[in-house]
Structure formats: structure tokens, C-alpha cells
Enzyme design. Structure first.
Site, PDB file in Angstrom:
ATOM      1  CG  HIS A  48      -4.195  -3.525   2.593  1.00  9.11           C
ATOM      2  ND1 HIS A  48      -3.256  -3.270   3.567  1.00  9.11           N
ATOM      3  CD2 HIS A  48      -4.588  -2.316   2.123  1.00  9.11           C
ATOM      4  CE1 HIS A  48      -3.095  -1.959   3.700  1.00  9.11           C
ATOM      5  NE2 HIS A  48      -3.894  -1.360   2.828  1.00  9.11           N
TER       6      HIS A  48
ATOM      7  CD  GLU B 275      -2.720  -6.440   4.960  1.00  6.91           C
ATOM      8  OE1 GLU B 275      -3.277  -5.358   5.226  1.00  6.91           O
ATOM      9  OE2 GLU B 275      -2.103  -6.630   3.899  1.00  6.91           O
TER      10      GLU B 275
ATOM     11  CB  CYS C 153      -0.988  -0.037   1.167  1.00  9.47           C
ATOM     12  SG  CYS C 153      -2.361   1.140   0.974  1.00  9.47           S
TER      13      CYS C 153
END
Length: 368
Positions: free
Chosen positions: A342, A344, A257
Site C-alpha cells: 500500500h 498510500e 493490493c
């Protein structure tokens, strides 16, 4: 409780306040997440922003704290159509109203969030002021107009760690020859689940503050430099940019990001502010090399200029399937790679978790 939302263009919306009584100012941004409000509110990337959900009912399952991405709420305020009054989930310990109240953050409900979202898409994001305990629209508009632009704010210093911190990788988790590898993570407001994903793969981590100099990083003898997510304008992260410049070509460099934008800037590319950004858990990205589509979680207001990548050694690996903006880059010759989305998640889909973090392990010599 009375409440009012004022925008810099003069728009005034009155509603019902919840959470803490007080005032919040910031850039009004919207997310299309249906769930994941705990994760979003505690994501340091939302520092300096008032968060608005397009989904009409928020807070249904209460707040448990298990999925927080930091210790506190970082969004300045919350705007929803309706905040659930009687949440239910067996892990819930409090309502979203109590959560905001405990954290000293104001919220407003009874707002036509779809109308505000359409306005943001047509005219771009705007500065806003949210006041609870009052419905003085003129005051709210004045506050919004006098609040600094996001490009003028120093947000990173408000979310980075204050001291270096060592986090050993999960015992026995490193799958590779030799001892576990060590990554220095420049903390610009890192989400907890990014740490978790690196940790559970057995990578030793040293989190360092955003202002850490290259020579200090070198003292930790890292096998990788990792640049985290974070809030604000990436051009303000000058120390992180200098760190990437110092280590590019000597050890692997990766980022997520905000970190993706910083790596691109360090390699000579440019970034620009998007009209209204990408925020939500349903953002499609295309892997241009593998010719695959993934659904990703995103939260960013800036993007890398694709045309500026020429001559940097970077190429576009991922592209946003909606607006064709850059969603990830890799270097032609060096172990340098980053993604705008993202992997994750937290909240959101896990389509790209192993793709990204598996590559981190691979370039470190693991995965055997």
C-alpha cells in the site's frame, strides 16, 4: 463482560469483552502494526476477518476519526492483549471501547496474542468466533467450524459503492499539458487515502461499482483504469478481471493490493492463498530494477504466483524481502503496473507513495 474466542482447531481462549455485546465470525488474522488501529479497523479489506494486533497495548491515543479509511468499521471483531482504558490525545473523541460499541463490533482483551500469532505462522490462519457476554468455548468452536471459508464468501458486494460517483481532481494540482486526466476506479473496497492520493495530484476520478461492465466503463471515456484494494479471493472479482482484459493495451491500467492480483489474473497469471498473509507497516520490499529496499504497509492474504507470469508480458518489479513473494509487477511493453503493498500507507511508512503515484501521473502525461 465475559468473552471467549474459539478457533476451528478447537482452541478456546477466554478473556474480557469490550465494545459491543454480541458475536463475530471470520478468519482470524494478525497485524504487526504498533499504531494505526483506526485505519486498520475501517479498511474495507478486513471485511470478513477478525483482526488481532501483536502489539500488546492498543487504543492509547483514542479515536479521532480523522484517519478513517471508510465510514465504518469493516473488521468483524478485535482481539488484543490489552485495550487502553484511559486514552489520551488532544484530538481523541472516544476510546476504542466506545468506538467498537458504537459500531456494534465485539472485542476481547486479556488474550495471549503472541501465542496465537505463532500458531498462525506454524499452522496457517483459521476461522474463529468471538463471543462477548458469554464464555461458552464449545459454542464458539462450533460457530468457527461452521462459518464459510474465505474462498466461499462474497465479500466484494458488501464493500463496493452502490452507484458511480465523480470526484474532481484538486483544483490547479494537475501538472501536465492539457486538461486534467480522468481515471475510472473500480471500487472493490477502496481505502480513502488511495482516493486522496489520486485527487491531490489533480486526477479526475469516477468510482464505479465492482460489477460495472467494460462497455459501461468505456462510456466514461477514461484515460486510465484503476483497480482498488478489497477483501477476499481475487478470482471472485470476475467483472473487474474482465474490465482489465478489455482495456489492457488501449489505456494505462494500474492497481493496488487486491487490484494487483486482479490485473495479474487478467493477464493470465495465477494467485494463491498465503499461509498467514502479510499485515503490518514494517514489510520490506525490494525494487529489483532499481536495486533498492523500501519499507511498506501491507494487508493481503493472497499473492501472485511468480512462475505463472511467464508468457503474460508481466515481470516482477518488487519482491518481498522476507519470503520472496511477488510485491509488484509491470508490463514489458504496455502501461500496465501494480503493487501488492500500500503506497498510500494510512497507516504505515510513505517510502513508496511518490514512486507509485508519481508513475500514475507520468503515464497519464503529467509531471511536466
Amino acid at each position: 463482560m465475559k468473552a471467549v474466542l474459539g478457533l476451528e482447531d478447537g482452541t478456546v481462549i477466554k478473556g474480557t469483552g469490550f465494545g459491543a455485546e454480541g458475536t463475530a465470525c471470520g478468519e482470524l488474522v494478525f497485524t504487526t502494526q504498533f499504531t494505526g488501529y483506526e485505519e486498520a479497523l475501517t479498511d474495507p479489506s478486513y471485511k470478513g476477518q477478525i483482526l488481532m494486533f501483536t502489539y500488546p497495548l492498543i487504543g492509547n491515543y483514542g479515536v479521532s476519526g480523522e484517519r478513517f479509511q471508510s465510514d465504518n468499521i469493516h473488521a468483524e471483531g478485535l482481539v488484543v492483549r490489552e485495550a487502553c482504558k484511559k486514552p489520551y490525545h488532544y484530538k481523541s473523541t472516544r476510546s476504542i471501547h466506545k468506538f467498537l460499541e458504537d459500531e456494534g463490533k465485539p472485542g476481547i482483551e486479556g488474550v495471549d496474542t503472541r501465542m496465537l500469532t505463532i500458531g498462525a505462522r506454524e499452522h496457517g490462519t483459521m476461522r474463529a468466533a468471538l463471543i462477548t457476554g458469554s464464555d461458552d468455548g464449545e459454542e464458539a468452536v462450533d460457530m468457527a467450524r461452521n462459518f464459510p471459508q474465505v474462498t466461499d464468501e462474497e465479500l466484494i458486494a458488501r464493500v463496493t459503492c452502490k452507484e458511480p460517483r465523480f470526484i474532481p481532481g484538486a483544483a490547479g494540482a494537475w501538472k501536465g499539458s492539457g486538461k486534467p486526466k480522468h481515471a475510472v476506479v473500480v471500487d472493490l473496497g477502496i481505502k480513502r487515502n488511495i482516493i486522496n492520493n489520486l485527487h491531490k495530484r489533480g486526477i479526475d476520478l469516477t468510482l464505479v461499482p465492482a460489477t460495472t461492465k467494460p462497455e459501461e466503463i468505456a462510456g466514461y471515456e477514461p484515460d486510465m483504469l484503476f483497480i482498488s484494494n478489497g477483501p477476499g479471493d481475487p478470482e471472485k472479482a470476475t467483472d473487474a478481471i474482465n474490465a482489465v482484459k478489455a482495456f489492457a493495451g488501449t489505456i494505462p491500467v494500474a492497481g493496488i493490493c487486491f487490484g494487483h492480483q486482479i490485473i495479474s489474473l487478467a493477464m493470465g497469471a495465477r494467485t494463491y492463498k498465503l499461509k498467514f498473509g502479510h499485515r503490518g507497516g514494517n514489510q520490506p520490499v525490494k525494487d529489483l530494477i532499481e536495486n533498492k529496499i523500501f519499507i511498506s504497509s501491507q494487508n493481503h492474504g493472497y499473492a501472485v504466483d511468480a512462475d505463472s507470469l511467464e508468457g503474460t508480458g508481466l515481470y516482477v518489479k518488487y519482491l518481498n524481502a522476507n519470503d520472496k513473494t511477488v510485491e509488484g509487477v509491470s508490463h514489458k511493453d504496455l502501461d500496465i503496473f501494480s503493487v501488492q503493498f500500500h503506497p498510500e500507507a494510512q497507516a504505515g511508512p510513505l517510502d513508496t507513495e511518490e514512486t507509485f503515484f508519481g508513475k500514475v501521473v507520468k503515464v497519464l502525461g503529467g509531471g511536466l
